[in-house]
Design an enzyme around this catalytic site. Structure first.
Site, PDB file in Angstrom:
ATOM      1  N   HIS A 133       2.506  -4.050  -3.351  1.00 38.26           N
ATOM      2  CA  HIS A 133       3.555  -3.531  -4.150  1.00 38.26           C
ATOM      3  C   HIS A 133       4.802  -3.574  -3.170  1.00 38.26           C
ATOM      4  O   HIS A 133       6.007  -3.376  -3.487  1.00 38.26           O
ATOM      5  CB  HIS A 133       3.338  -2.003  -4.238  1.00 38.26           C
ATOM      6  CG  HIS A 133       3.208  -1.043  -3.255  1.00 38.26           C
ATOM      7  ND1 HIS A 133       2.351  -0.541  -2.479  1.00 38.26           N
ATOM      8  CD2 HIS A 133       4.271  -0.520  -2.697  1.00 38.26           C
ATOM      9  CE1 HIS A 133       2.420   0.442  -1.648  1.00 38.26           C
ATOM     10  NE2 HIS A 133       3.884   0.302  -1.445  1.00 38.26           N
ATOM     11  N   ASP A 153      -3.670  -3.635  -5.131  1.00 40.93           N
ATOM     12  CA  ASP A 153      -2.520  -3.556  -4.329  1.00 40.93           C
ATOM     13  C   ASP A 153      -2.721  -4.074  -2.958  1.00 40.93           C
ATOM     14  O   ASP A 153      -2.711  -3.433  -1.993  1.00 40.93           O
ATOM     15  CB  ASP A 153      -2.033  -2.146  -4.114  1.00 40.93           C
ATOM     16  CG  ASP A 153      -0.909  -1.890  -3.773  1.00 40.93           C
ATOM     17  OD1 ASP A 153       0.103  -2.911  -3.679  1.00 40.93           O
ATOM     18  OD2 ASP A 153      -0.678  -0.664  -3.298  1.00 40.93           O
ATOM     19  N   GLY A 166       7.020   3.677   3.752  1.00 38.85           N
ATOM     20  CA  GLY A 166       7.558   2.902   4.922  1.00 38.85           C
ATOM     21  C   GLY A 166       6.260   2.445   5.589  1.00 38.85           C
ATOM     22  O   GLY A 166       6.213   1.748   6.538  1.00 38.85           O
ATOM     23  N   SER A 216       3.183   1.804   3.800  1.00 38.84           N
ATOM     24  CA  SER A 216       2.636   1.086   2.935  1.00 38.84           C
ATOM     25  C   SER A 216       2.325  -0.209   3.469  1.00 38.84           C
ATOM     26  O   SER A 216       3.103  -0.722   4.122  1.00 38.84           O
ATOM     27  CB  SER A 216       3.707   0.819   1.860  1.00 38.84           C
ATOM     28  OG  SER A 216       3.310   1.906   1.043  1.00 38.84           O
ATOM     29  N   GLY A 217       1.063  -0.848   3.349  1.00 41.73           N
ATOM     30  CA  GLY A 217       0.710  -1.864   3.801  1.00 41.73           C
ATOM     31  C   GLY A 217       0.133  -1.984   5.116  1.00 41.73           C
ATOM     32  O   GLY A 217      -0.515  -2.864   5.426  1.00 41.73           O
TER      33      GLY A 217
END
Ligand code: 4AZ
Length: 451
Positions: free
Chosen positions: A258, A305, A399, A401-402
């Site tokens: 995402h 994701d 922020g 995320s990932g």
């Protein structure tokens, strides 16, 4: 002062050079001494104090430098190899992340630790790390990096001799499970660069042990220290931090799909490494972005994701920047065990990213619990994993995320458990963080990167 002295001493201009010289030594000298004596007497006390303090500081500096160079401890690296005759080679030993490699390596490291801790080198021994297990007629050849702390005054030959002697005397008899063929023991000293390189090329290793001061939060938590989470990367759109990512090799990062919603042009993306966003330790251009083919920008169920980022050039692995280990697809991370999530994300819901990397300790929550009606009511699929606390407070946020969710195994090697994916706001009760379950996508990662 000299001109004034000429007048007072009354040297005649007609005097010969010899006479002049005699006059200078016999008549000028006492006068100069007197003059200087007077000058010293006239010197203000603060000037004397400054001179005395400067001399003391200079002396202390010189003594400090001499003691530092003579007496300070320095890490010394060694490469030890030996044949283990009581174990048959298993092809699973080829990869460092298999259960088989982990199990045998742990046995070897425990044996070496017992050997050195039970010897006169106990205070010098720091760690051992198995770097490879290879097939050899008659068993398995173990290749180990040994790290010791010696005083710089200890000569290299003496240190090597001590270690070699302990290895030869004690290695054979130290384990009931491992049988070491003594005649195969070999020990070589490595320079710091080579030793660091060997260790930094092993995934999931940290340079030093960091102690954890209880539970810390990304939301309002404390900053991470240099080298604490060396696999953490920031992926940036037009130079601005957008998401976290994890280094899985010198060319590949893994992150959340995402992060690239509608923005898949690799030329707009860069990756940075190191605990600070500005200034970073290293920065790389992105060559290719591989978003999971079943991920959709439009279906908001958060499935698939996951994305891979190929860099345009290889990361230079250092103690502060290197890879995390990927778990085997079959590995199970038990519920209620501790993990750490790290990132530059917001400190409160809808807040802004920060410049210093933060960390939070969270616990794995079972999918059954996470799918309860009052939690996520069935939205957690097999490719997802929940971590945090049902009482809230400690969580990843926008922020982050990932970014990585990691856990250390019994050898102290760190594995990537999850990828920050989604959640209902941040730190809310009954709304823990939801992560991509890395084991579920392990084979997909392998199919794209060969890792
Ligand atoms: C986000 O929007 C996000 N509390 C990331 C993590 C969490 C929530 C939102 C988990 O990137």
């Amino acid at each position: 002062m000299l001109r004034c002295c000429t007048v007072r001493c009354g040297i005649r201009d007609s005097a010969s050079p010899r006479q002049r010289s005699f006059l200078l030594t016999s008549q000028w000298y006492p006068e100069i001494v007197i003059q200087m004596d007077r000058a010293t007497k006239r010197m203000e006390p603060w000037k004397i104090a400054v001179i005395v303090v400067s001399v003391i500081v200079a002396l202390a500096l010189i003594i400090g430098l001499i003691t530092y160079f003579l007496c300070h401890d320095q890490d010394r690296y060694y490469n030890a190899s030996f044949l283990i005759t009581s174990v048959n080679y298993d092809p699973q030993y080829e990869r460092q992340t298999t259960e088989e490699f982990r199990h045998l390596s742990q046995e070897i490291e425990t044996m070496l630790s017992a050997v050195f801790k039970g010897s006169f080198l106990s205070k010098r021994y720091i760690r051992s790390h198995v770097v490879s297990l290879s097939p050899e007629p008659g068993g398995v050849l173990a290749n180990v990096v040994l790290v010791f702390k010696f005083a710089s005054t200890d000569s290299e030959e003496t240190s090597w001799g001590h270690i070699n002697r302990v290895l030869h005397r004690r290695l054979q008899t130290s384990s009931t499970f491992l049988n070491v063929d003594q005649s195969t023991i070999s020990l070589t000293e490595l320079n710091k660069e080579k030793g660091d390189n060997l260790l930094n090329n092993c995934c999931g290793i940290r340079r030093q042990t960091f102690s954890f001061a209880g539970v810390e939060r990304i939301i309002g938590g404390q900053r991470a220290r240099d080298g604490e989470w060396p696999w953490q990367a920031s992926i940036q759109l037009d130079g601005i931090h957008r998401c976290g990512a994890s280094v899985i090799s010198n060319m590949w990062l893994v992150t959340a799909a995402h992060c690239f919603r509608g923005l898949r042009n690799p030329r707009r993306w860069t990756a940075s490494f190191g605990v600070l966003l500005r200034p970073p330790k290293q920065k790389k251009l992105v060559q290719r972005i591989i978003v999971h083919e079943r991920y959709s920008d439009f279906v908001l169920d958060h499935e698939y994701d996951i994305a891979l980022v190929e860099l345009a050039s290889a990361i230079e692995f250092t103690s502060d920047v290197h890879s995390v280990c990927l778990p085997e697809a079959s590995h199970v991370f038990p519920e209620n065990t501790s993990c750490f999530v790290t990132g530059w994300g917001a400190l409160k819901n809808d807040g802004r990213s920060v410049n210093e990397l933060r960390q939070a300790e969270v616990k794995i929550i079972s999918t059954a619990t996470c799918n309860r009606r009052q939690v996520y009511g069935g939205a957690i699929s097999p490719g997802m994993l929940c971590a945090g606390y049902l009482e809230g407070q400690v969580d990843a946020c926008q922020g982050d995320s990932g970014g990585p969710l990691v856990q250390a195994n019994s050898r102290g090697i760190w594995y990537l458990v999850g990828i920050v994916s989604w959640g209902d706001e941040c730190g809310k009760a009954n709304k823990p963080g939801v992560y991509v379950r890395v084991t579920y996508y392990r084979n997909w990662i392998n199919s794209k990167t060969g890792l």
